[in-house]
Scaffold this motif. Structure first.
Motif, PDB file in Angstrom:
ATOM      1  N   ARG A 174      17.523   7.717  21.502  1.00 60.41           N
ATOM      2  CA  ARG A 174      16.985   8.985  22.009  1.00 60.41           C
ATOM      3  C   ARG A 174      15.838   8.730  22.977  1.00 60.41           C
ATOM      4  NH1 ARG A 174      12.875  12.243  20.398  1.00 60.41           N
ATOM      5  NH2 ARG A 174      12.476  10.877  18.609  1.00 60.41           N
ATOM      6  N   LEU A 175      14.970   7.767  22.664  1.00 70.49           N
ATOM      7  CA  LEU A 175      13.841   7.430  23.529  1.00 70.49           C
ATOM      8  C   LEU A 175      14.350   6.853  24.851  1.00 70.49           C
ATOM      9  CD1 LEU A 175      10.782   7.077  23.976  1.00 70.49           C
ATOM     10  CD2 LEU A 175      10.977   4.839  22.841  1.00 70.49           C
ATOM     11  N   ILE A 176      15.342   5.986  24.802  1.00 75.90           N
ATOM     12  CA  ILE A 176      15.900   5.403  26.031  1.00 75.90           C
ATOM     13  C   ILE A 176      16.423   6.507  26.946  1.00 75.90           C
ATOM     14  CG2 ILE A 176      17.744   3.949  26.962  1.00 75.90           C
ATOM     15  CD1 ILE A 176      17.498   2.267  24.365  1.00 75.90           C
ATOM     16  N   ALA A 177      17.199   7.428  26.388  1.00 71.29           N
ATOM     17  CA  ALA A 177      17.759   8.510  27.194  1.00 71.29           C
ATOM     18  C   ALA A 177      16.656   9.389  27.778  1.00 71.29           C
ATOM     19  CB  ALA A 177      18.706   9.350  26.342  1.00 71.29           C
ATOM     20  N   GLU A 178      15.618   9.647  27.003  1.00 68.47           N
ATOM     21  CA  GLU A 178      14.497  10.467  27.484  1.00 68.47           C
ATOM     22  C   GLU A 178      13.802   9.808  28.662  1.00 68.47           C
ATOM     23  OE1 GLU A 178       9.982  11.057  25.872  1.00 68.47           O
ATOM     24  OE2 GLU A 178      11.580  11.462  24.419  1.00 68.47           O
ATOM     25  N   LEU A 179      13.576   8.497  28.578  1.00 67.17           N
ATOM     26  CA  LEU A 179      12.848   7.794  29.634  1.00 67.17           C
ATOM     27  C   LEU A 179      13.723   7.504  30.846  1.00 67.17           C
ATOM     28  CD1 LEU A 179      10.767   5.277  27.478  1.00 67.17           C
ATOM     29  CD2 LEU A 179      10.119   7.546  28.295  1.00 67.17           C
ATOM     30  N   ALA A 180      15.031   7.404  30.653  1.00 58.58           N
ATOM     31  CA  ALA A 180      15.934   7.124  31.782  1.00 58.58           C
ATOM     32  C   ALA A 180      16.080   8.325  32.705  1.00 58.58           C
ATOM     33  CB  ALA A 180      17.302   6.696  31.265  1.00 58.58           C
ATOM     34  N   ALA A 181      15.894   9.514  32.182  1.00 60.10           N
ATOM     35  CA  ALA A 181      16.144  10.732  32.961  1.00 60.10           C
ATOM     36  C   ALA A 181      15.313  10.744  34.245  1.00 60.10           C
ATOM     37  CB  ALA A 181      15.834  11.965  32.126  1.00 60.10           C
ATOM     38  N   GLY A 182      15.980  10.952  35.375  1.00 62.15           N
ATOM     39  CA  GLY A 182      15.292  11.101  36.647  1.00 62.15           C
ATOM     40  C   GLY A 182      14.863   9.822  37.336  1.00 62.15           C
ATOM     41  N   LYS A 183      15.193   8.670  36.783  1.00 58.76           N
ATOM     42  CA  LYS A 183      14.758   7.409  37.387  1.00 58.76           C
ATOM     43  C   LYS A 183      15.646   7.051  38.582  1.00 58.76           C
ATOM     44  CE  LYS A 183      11.363   6.349  34.582  1.00 58.76           C
ATOM     45  NZ  LYS A 183      11.280   7.594  33.790  1.00 58.76           N
ATOM     46  N   ASN A 184      15.050   6.356  39.554  1.00 59.85           N
ATOM     47  CA  ASN A 184      15.819   5.843  40.693  1.00 59.85           C
ATOM     48  C   ASN A 184      16.671   4.644  40.304  1.00 59.85           C
ATOM     49  OD1 ASN A 184      13.067   6.984  41.957  1.00 59.85           O
ATOM     50  ND2 ASN A 184      14.725   7.272  43.434  1.00 59.85           N
ATOM     51  N   ALA A 185      16.141   3.830  39.393  1.00 60.01           N
ATOM     52  CA  ALA A 185      16.858   2.620  38.980  1.00 60.01           C
ATOM     53  C   ALA A 185      16.210   2.097  37.704  1.00 60.01           C
ATOM     54  CB  ALA A 185      16.823   1.548  40.071  1.00 60.01           C
ATOM     55  N   ALA A 186      16.906   1.180  37.040  1.00 59.59           N
ATOM     56  CA  ALA A 186      16.388   0.572  35.822  1.00 59.59           C
ATOM     57  C   ALA A 186      16.672  -0.923  35.839  1.00 59.59           C
ATOM     58  CB  ALA A 186      17.010   1.213  34.587  1.00 59.59           C
ATOM     59  N   LEU A 187      15.783  -1.667  35.224  1.00 56.27           N
ATOM     60  CA  LEU A 187      15.927  -3.109  35.052  1.00 56.27           C
ATOM     61  C   LEU A 187      15.725  -3.425  33.573  1.00 56.27           C
ATOM     62  CD1 LEU A 187      13.709  -4.261  38.070  1.00 56.27           C
ATOM     63  CD2 LEU A 187      16.201  -3.985  38.050  1.00 56.27           C
ATOM     64  N   THR A 188      16.654  -4.177  33.013  1.00 51.34           N
ATOM     65  CA  THR A 188      16.579  -4.569  31.601  1.00 51.34           C
ATOM     66  C   THR A 188      16.600  -6.087  31.544  1.00 51.34           C
ATOM     67  OG1 THR A 188      17.590  -2.524  30.816  1.00 51.34           O
ATOM     68  CG2 THR A 188      17.807  -4.440  29.397  1.00 51.34           C
ATOM     69  N   TYR A 189      15.901  -6.646  30.548  1.00 50.64           N
ATOM     70  CA  TYR A 189      15.546  -8.065  30.635  1.00 50.64           C
ATOM     71  C   TYR A 189      16.244  -8.958  29.616  1.00 50.64           C
ATOM     72  CZ  TYR A 189      12.577  -6.939  34.433  1.00 50.64           C
ATOM     73  OH  TYR A 189      12.150  -6.534  35.681  1.00 50.64           O
ATOM     74  N   GLU A 190      17.534  -8.689  29.403  1.00 51.67           N
ATOM     75  CA  GLU A 190      18.356  -9.667  28.698  1.00 51.67           C
ATOM     76  C   GLU A 190      18.418 -10.935  29.548  1.00 51.67           C
ATOM     77  OE1 GLU A 190      19.544  -9.342  25.728  1.00 51.67           O
ATOM     78  OE2 GLU A 190      19.144  -7.197  25.448  1.00 51.67           O
ATOM     79  N   PRO A 191      18.625 -12.108  28.908  1.00 47.71           N
ATOM     80  CA  PRO A 191      18.627 -13.350  29.693  1.00 47.71           C
ATOM     81  C   PRO A 191      19.835 -13.466  30.607  1.00 47.71           C
ATOM     82  CG  PRO A 191      19.254 -13.791  27.421  1.00 47.71           C
ATOM     83  CD  PRO A 191      18.790 -12.363  27.466  1.00 47.71           C
TER      84      PRO A 191
END
Length: 403
Positions: free
Chosen positions: A173-190
């Motif tokens: 739920r937190l991920i979806a809330e913070l993703a809303a409206g973003k231009n792009a996302a970066l996640t730091y799996e190796p």
């Protein structure tokens, strides 16, 4: 380095100079398996101290409750650790989301607890690659960005959750809330040892099916019983037969049974489904429900389904492809070997972000390998390399105003 401005070069030098290895060694020395609440509390405290160097608001977010079915068929609630959230410049014209996780797959009593240098530049240890190193890269890249004249054009949310390794049920739920409206996302799996990134990913759903039958004496009146264990085994075979190019199925475990002279009246089947596309996910859900109905009819038992698809499929749409190409071009500007991306069978929080319609590259962490095993390793030189790659990617998004 080629094709870099003076501003970019100065920012990249700052990113490479960050004390990332010391942070990795400190954070990885603390066991933070998803179920180790004490270890997670220790690590999130250390992370909060470090990420407080960024401007903006920092908070700890309580985990959402998670439902679990135990081996006896009892449904209970599991507590997870707090998540870390940092918000900086929410009104800036460009908005980014950076995510990582503090948990590992190694329980508090797991024998894999220590850090070892396998050879110069290769560090073995729990969470070194997956993903304490990725967290250090996030901080290094953002600290360098903050010193750039372009910083005011970029706002961002950093989310570090405590339950990614078990499916992010307490943080979805937190991920979806913070993703809303973003231009792009970066996640730091190796990234892979050669720098390859994960491209398209399937979805994933974990299900527990509680099967209620009827007990009876195995010799005197077995015909009056309804064998839940046999029904569970039949269900496992039928679900396994649903495998296709579009759907991977893994019946993983059956709990149930008892004395040899009693027809078992309860069993629990655990199964993982991985659909390749959103359409395959819908079809898999329908097939699962239809199969349960057939099992109930054919074995005269009752089935109760728990769980769901917690990771939607992550196809590469045009926006995601443009972001991958931007990362590739930034790597070329840094003089790195050509950055490629391939489809993978694994899943992560990148699935959840992509499901919100946000382009994401989810393997921005350092190069490493053998994750989820006691052979896990980090290639230390890639800390600076990946911090620079992230910083340059964010700078160029800021310059463009879009991906």
């Amino acid at each position: 380095m080629t094709s870099l401005t003076a501003t970019e070069t100065a920012t990249l030098e700052r990113a490479a100079d960050a004390p990332m290895l010391a942070q990795v060694e400190r954070w990885a020395a603390v066991n933070s398996g998803t179920g180790n609440l004490a270890g997670l509390k220790n690590v999130v405290g250390q992370l909060a101290d470090s990420f407080a160097a960024l401007p903006g608001d920092l908070r700890l977010v309580a985990a959402d409750p998670v439902e679990s079915v135990d081996a006896a068929g009892r449904v209970s609630t599991i507590q997870r650790g707090d998540h870390l959230h940092v918000r900086v410049r929410p009104d800036a014209p460009v908005q980014l989301l950076l995510t990582g996780h503090m948990d590992t797959v190694f329980a508090a009593d797991h024998p894999f607890q220590n850090l070892t240098w396998l050879e110069p530049g290769v560090l073995n240890g729990p969470g070194t690659a997956d993903m304490k190193a990725g967290l250090s890269v996030i901080l290094a890249a953002l600290t360098a960005l903050e010193a750039s004249p372009l910083a005011e054009r970029v706002g961002y949310d950093v989310m570090i959750n405590s339950d990614e390794e078990t499916g992010s049920h307490a943080s979805a739920r937190l991920i979806a809330e913070l993703a809303a409206g973003k231009n792009a996302a970066l996640t730091y799996e190796p990234a892979l040892p050669d720098g390859t990134l994960a491209g398209a990913r399937p979805g994933s759903g974990n299900f527990s099916v509680i099967i209620h039958g009827r007990a009876a004496h195995a010799g005197r009146n077995p015909e009056e019983g309804r064998n839940a264990l046999v029904a569970a085994a039949d269900l496992a075979v039928r679900l396994n037969a649903l495998k296709s190019l579009e759907l991977k199925v893994n019946p993983a475990r059956i709990d149930g049974g008892g004395p040899n002279n009693v027809v078992p009246d309860q069993a629990i089947l655990r199964v993982n489904l991985r659909p390749a596309t959103p359409e395959a996910m819908v079809a898999a859900g329908t097939a699962l429900r239809d199969t349960l109905a057939h099992i109930q009819r054919d074995h005269d038992v009752h089935c109760h389904l728990h769980g769901g698809f917690n990771r939607p499929p992550k196809p590469l749409d045009p926006a995601a492809t443009r972001l991958f190409e931007l990362v590739r071009d930034c790597g070329a500007a840094l003089g790195l070997p050509p950055i490629r991306w391939n489809a993978t069978g694994g899943v992560c929080d990148g699935n959840n972000i992509a499901a919100c319609g946000i382009p994401v590259v989810d393997t921005m962490g350092p190069r490493g390998g053998a994750i989820h095993s006691s052979d896990e390793f980090l290639i230390v030189d890639s800390l600076a390399e990946r911090a620079q790659l992230s910083a340059l990617t964010m700078i160029r998004i800021a310059e463009r105003g879009t991906v």
